[in-house]
Design an enzyme around this catalytic site. Structure first.
Site, PDB file in Angstrom:
ATOM      1  N   GLY A 372      -6.100   2.600   0.515  1.00  0.00           N
ATOM      2  CA  GLY A 372      -6.101   4.033   0.772  1.00  0.00           C
ATOM      3  C   GLY A 372      -6.281   4.305   2.242  1.00  0.00           C
ATOM      4  CB  SER A 374      -8.975   5.360   7.955  1.00  0.00           C
ATOM      5  OG  SER A 374     -10.247   5.307   8.544  1.00  0.00           O
ATOM      6  N   GLY A 375     -11.141   6.571   5.690  1.00  0.00           N
ATOM      7  CA  GLY A 375     -11.988   7.703   5.341  1.00  0.00           C
ATOM      8  C   GLY A 375     -11.849   8.174   3.915  1.00  0.00           C
ATOM      9  N   GLY A 377     -13.072   6.676   1.265  1.00  0.00           N
ATOM     10  CA  GLY A 377     -14.256   6.371   0.460  1.00  0.00           C
ATOM     11  C   GLY A 377     -14.324   4.956  -0.054  1.00  0.00           C
ATOM     12  CE  LYS A 378      -9.890   1.511   2.506  1.00  0.00           C
ATOM     13  NZ  LYS A 378      -9.757   2.780   3.242  1.00  0.00           N
ATOM     14  CB  THR A 379     -16.763   1.315   3.295  1.00  0.00           C
ATOM     15  OG1 THR A 379     -15.668   0.639   3.945  1.00  0.00           O
ATOM     16  CG2 THR A 379     -18.056   0.605   3.664  1.00  0.00           C
ATOM     17  CD  GLU A 502     -10.783  -2.013   6.074  1.00  0.00           C
ATOM     18  OE1 GLU A 502     -11.280  -2.047   7.206  1.00  0.00           O
ATOM     19  OE2 GLU A 502     -10.197  -1.031   5.620  1.00  0.00           O
TER      20      GLU A 502
END
Length: 588
Positions: A372, A374-375, A377-379, A502
């Site tokens: 998705g 950047s930003g 909500g993956k992390t 990542e």
């Protein structure tokens, strides 16, 4: 209002000290010796009086001189031993306090650290506990013995001559009228200085830990101004403290000289008239010292106590924060079950949701990739799975059981986490690979983990091999080397669940190829979640989940999503058009 605040501060201070399980016997012996020395000191002017009244070589009582000398020796020895024992007790108390505070800091949840700077916590750990120590070791004994000395001296003086004693005591309430407001002012100054010290420590910690960024950005002048601002603020508080002390010291000196002049003048008149003996006058002057000097010590005690109350308040605020209970809950036993996120929503602030109604099923033993922009909500999703945060709504389950039912210690022991930054601690390569292990790791295990992570390729070339120092945050190693050490660390833990954030995004093509091989070794047979940064990491995943603006917009294999998900197809085409550019970013 201020009186109630002071009372509460003293209660908190007593609670804080008692919670450290102080060496009561040692402190009692120290205080008993100190009190004994003070009581003996009260008798010295009486012995001196008798010696002065009989002062002639013919009538001199040698036994009284012996008693006088013995009193001096006992006072010196008992006082010295008392100081030593009380200092030892104070150091024991502060060591226990720091131990409890350090344990507390390690158990506080991640949201606490989101709101508090590292330097502030360091200041509480070092500066505030040091202030508490100074009060116990340097001022508490002086305060107690000072009270005894003053009361005892006044009782004896009233016996010797009540008129001169009352005349002398007039100076005490006059001094208190000035000293009490100054004490309240000192409390406010001390509290402000402690807060400013914490802010200044935060600036130092942040700048010095990222000094390479500062220099690379030519930001020395910017950081200098911030540091200088903190220095000037500390100077301001220091000058305000000096002003208060500038009132206190001359006041004590003025009272002392006034009493001396009064006692000598009035006493001299009474000696001339025969109402007093010369020995009585000498005793009065000596007792005057035993009253005025303790008043100075008591004043210092109250000044330091205001600092200690401020420090106690900050320390107690930390102790009152709810900590993570690592052992509450059942141990994780069956990890061959799917991890399920059921309509999970979360935001760091209520008005700013990061994840909204996210529902994902992560099959056991399979690879699930999260992609998705950047930003998206993956992390944050990974942080929820690590249980750094609790969902605001929805649930995370292992099989049918909610994650909150498992103990944090058991759950986190099953997870291997490799991030883009691959954080290392200052120390050796061996210490970094074995970091967090609760058992002795054999050399064979260490070398196997390094070999499977392809870290042994560069470790063998180092002069000290596994004993090589990596520097602060691993600065002496390259990005690829740090990644491989992080992978070796995860391999050594033998986790059942693997999370890769990542993990190859910042590497060159050669390092990426080696790290990717190591990751393949690490992922084999484990439930794996990958935040995908590159197409090469995604295409072979068993399942790919697309997240946009905190919502799941697609789930499937690479081929399925390429055929029916526009955003994913755009990501894939962007990289496919850039053939031969392995560092193309899938999320841009």
């Amino acid at each position: 209002m201020e009186t109630n605040q002071t009372k509460r501060g003293w209660r908190d201070f007593a609670k804080l000290i008692w919670g450290t399980k102080p060496p009561v016997l040692l402190m009692s012996i120290a205080l008993a010796l100190s009190v004994g020395a003070t009581l003996v000191g009260i008798t010295i002017p009486l012995l001196t009086k008798q010696v002065v009244n009989q002062f002639s070589l013919e009538s001199l009582d040698r036994m009284k001189l012996v008693w006088l000398g013995a009193a001096f020796i006992f006072q010196a020895v008992a006082g010295g031993v008392s100081v030593y024992l009380l200092s030892g007790a104070g150091n024991t108390i502060v060591a226990s306090l720091r131990d409890k505070l350090w344990q507390k800091l390690l158990r506080l949840p991640i949201p606490f650290y989101d709101k508090h700077e590292t330097g502030d916590m360091i200041s509480r750990m070092v500066n505030d506990t040091g202030i508490v120590k100074n009060l116990v070791t340097e001022h508490l004994s002086s305060f107690i013995t000072g009270i005894i000395s003053i009361v005892g001296s006044i009782v004896v003086l009233l016996y010797l001559d009540w008129r001169m004693t009352l005349l002398m005591l007039l100076a005490v309430p006059l001094s208190m009228v000035v000293l009490m407001p100054l004490g309240r002012t000192m409390y406010r100054i001390s509290k402000g200085m402690q807060e400013e010290t914490a802010r200044f420590t935060s600036v130092l910690t942040r700048v010095l830990s990222e000094i390479r960024l500062v220099k690379a950005s030519n930001a020395e002048h910017v950081e200098y101004e911030q540091g200088r601002s903190g220095i000037l603020n500390l100077l301001k508080y220091g000058m305000r403290e000096s002003k208060v002390q500038a009132f206190v010291s001359p006041l004590i000196y003025f009272v002392l000289m006034l009493l001396f002049v009064t006692i000598i003048g009035y006493g001299g008149m009474r000696v001339s008239s025969g109402e007093l003996t010369s020995g009585d006058l000498v005793a009065f002057i000596l007792y005057l010292f035993q009253i005025v000097m303790p008043i100075t010590q008591i004043t210092q005690f109250f000044t330091q106590s205001q600092k200690a109350i401020g420090a106690t308040e900050r320390i107690m605020q930390t102790f009152e924060v709810a900590e993570e209970n690592l052992t509450a809950g059942a141990p994780v036993r069956q990890l061959d079950q799917a991890i399920q996120l059921d309509r999970v929503s979360f935001g760091y602030h209520d008005e700013e949701p990061v994840l909204q109604d996210v529902s994902i099923q992560v099959p056991a033993g399979k690879v699930t990739a999260i992609v998705g922009p950047s930003g998206s909500g993956k992390t944050t999703l990974f942080s929820l799975l690590e249980r750094f945060y609790v969902p605001q709504s929805g649930a995370i389950r292992l099989g049918e059981q909610e994650m909150e039912g498992f103990s944090l210690e058991s759950w986190r022991s099953q997870i291997g986490y490799v991030s883009q930054e691959s954080p290392l601690v200052a120390g050796t390569i061996r210490e970094n690979i074995t970091y967090g292990m609760d058992r002795e790791v054999s050399t064979a295990e260490l070398e196997y983990a390094a070999r499977m992570a392809y870290a042994d390729l560069f470790i063998r070339e180092l002069p000290q091999q596994y004993e090589t120092q990596v520097g602060e945050r691993g600065i002496k190693l390259s990005g690829g080397q740090r990644q491989r050490i992080a992978i070796a660390r995860a391999l050594l833990r033998n986790p059942k669940v693997l999370m890769l954030d990542e993990a190859t995004s910042s590497l060159d093509s050669r390092s990426e190829a080696v790290v990717q091989q190591a990751l393949t070794n690490l992922m084999r047979g484990r439930t794996t979640l990958v935040i995908a940064h590159r197409l090469s990491t995604v295409v072979d995943a068993d399942q790919i989940v697309v997240i946009e603006k905190g919502k799941v917009t697609g789930t499937g294999t690479h081929l399925e999503l390429y055929g029916n998900h526009g955003v994913y197809r755009e990501f894939a085409d962007q990289q496919l058009r850039m053939q031969g550019a392995p560092q193309a970013n899938l999320t841009t």
